[in-house]
Design an enzyme around this catalytic site. Sequence first.
Site, PDB file in Angstrom:
ATOM      1  N   HIS A 107       0.820  -1.215   0.000  1.00 31.31           N
ATOM      2  CA  HIS A 107       0.000   0.000   0.000  1.00 31.31           C
ATOM      3  C   HIS A 107       0.858   1.272   0.000  1.00 31.31           C
ATOM      4  O   HIS A 107       0.616   2.212   0.773  1.00 31.31           O
ATOM      5  CB  HIS A 107      -0.954  -0.005   1.187  1.00 31.31           C
ATOM      6  CG  HIS A 107      -1.978  -1.094   1.120  1.00 31.31           C
ATOM      7  ND1 HIS A 107      -2.506  -1.548  -0.076  1.00 31.31           N
ATOM      8  CD2 HIS A 107      -2.588  -1.837   2.091  1.00 31.31           C
ATOM      9  CE1 HIS A 107      -3.381  -2.507   0.163  1.00 31.31           C
ATOM     10  NE2 HIS A 107      -3.443  -2.718   1.460  1.00 31.31           N
ATOM     11  N   HIS A 177      -9.741   1.458   1.349  1.00 31.71           N
ATOM     12  CA  HIS A 177      -9.652   0.184   2.063  1.00 31.71           C
ATOM     13  C   HIS A 177     -10.773   0.031   3.093  1.00 31.71           C
ATOM     14  O   HIS A 177     -10.552  -0.472   4.199  1.00 31.71           O
ATOM     15  CB  HIS A 177      -8.289   0.068   2.742  1.00 31.71           C
ATOM     16  CG  HIS A 177      -7.764  -1.320   2.815  1.00 31.71           C
ATOM     17  ND1 HIS A 177      -8.443  -2.338   3.448  1.00 31.71           N
ATOM     18  CD2 HIS A 177      -6.624  -1.883   2.338  1.00 31.71           C
ATOM     19  CE1 HIS A 177      -7.737  -3.453   3.369  1.00 31.71           C
ATOM     20  NE2 HIS A 177      -6.631  -3.211   2.695  1.00 31.71           N
ATOM     21  N   GLU A 315     -11.462  -3.707  -2.921  1.00 23.17           N
ATOM     22  CA  GLU A 315     -10.536  -2.627  -3.246  1.00 23.17           C
ATOM     23  C   GLU A 315     -10.351  -2.555  -4.759  1.00 23.17           C
ATOM     24  O   GLU A 315      -9.602  -3.338  -5.348  1.00 23.17           O
ATOM     25  CB  GLU A 315      -9.191  -2.868  -2.567  1.00 23.17           C
ATOM     26  CG  GLU A 315      -9.280  -3.075  -1.067  1.00 23.17           C
ATOM     27  CD  GLU A 315      -8.057  -3.791  -0.526  1.00 23.17           C
ATOM     28  OE1 GLU A 315      -6.929  -3.278  -0.720  1.00 23.17           O
ATOM     29  OE2 GLU A 315      -8.218  -4.884   0.060  1.00 23.17           O
TER      30      GLU A 315
END
Length: 350
Positions: A107, A177, A315
């Site tokens: 991420h 998220h 996502e």
Amino acid sequence: MAVEKRVFGKYDEKTDVYLLKITNSSGASVTLQTLGAGIVSICVPDKNGKLEDVVLGFDKLEDYLNPTCGYQGFVVGRWANRIRDGKFTFEGREYNTTKNQKSWTLHGGGTFSFTPWDIEETGEDYVVFSRFSPDGEDGFGGNFTMKVKYTFTEDNTLRIDYSVFCDENTVANPTNHVYFNLSANPEKTVEEHLLRIDADKFTVSDDDQLMTGELASVKGTMLDFTYLHKIGEKIDEPFFAVIPGIGYDNNYCLNKGDNVFGFCAELIDEESGRKLEVYTDLPGVQLYTGGWMAKDNTAGKANGAVKYRRGAALETQFYPDSVNIPDFPARFVKANEEFKTATEFRFTTI
């Protein structure tokens, strides 16, 4: 429609974190926070009209700051999901990104998610957050500004518009998220939720959930959500692309392809009657059902603790590690030109 603003807590001695709540005429609402430009709650009606919060999160700001709690509701950037070995080559230059999980980048290194954003603008039904990322932050190139606009409509659709400007060519793969539990029941996991994903293929991963560059068919496997069925029906079946005991944490290759805004997935809780449809212009979606969460965690809010399999994240994204796999679809940021992508979460009842 209206936007209310109040202080949530202190990020540090100089910086407050704010909550911003958008409420439509039916009383349904979305609450956002400046930390990570995150979604804190989405209150939508069940089949009897009862408004309840359908996303996981926390009552206390300090719990959001714990990265082991799974990026609850945060925007992820600059690059969502995994980058193998924390490096990639773009336009002939090698970039070394923050290795924040074992030997790879997860991420984007986490900076976008765990720092406060600016409130750029608010309107009757929307909030715009922005964040400047200087050249070299977490190893990425270019002076980079991301804006995220949340719009909550009268028909209970939450639209997320991402836009990026950079002073040089660079990479971007933003997502959100947020974890959904449409039951709003503290006692329930998402294993009883029905799910359908419009994807015939998935990206093959190794034992570390890093991409191999291959695509494979979901048909006949436990990853097959081309038809509507319960998340828990096959979640513990042995499969080479799923870590035993964890369950789903996999990227699906959407049938609609890239740069076409269209249907991605639907999630249904039959008891409450709530239904979520996801639409996006991105080519992939990561299904994650919270299998890495602690089974004994007690932190959360009224709709339950953030723990093992209590929520499902959908996502929307470019495929993981597309920066290292040329055959994967990707759209990159051109210097001084706006890069845009959008996702919608549409809430109804059955």
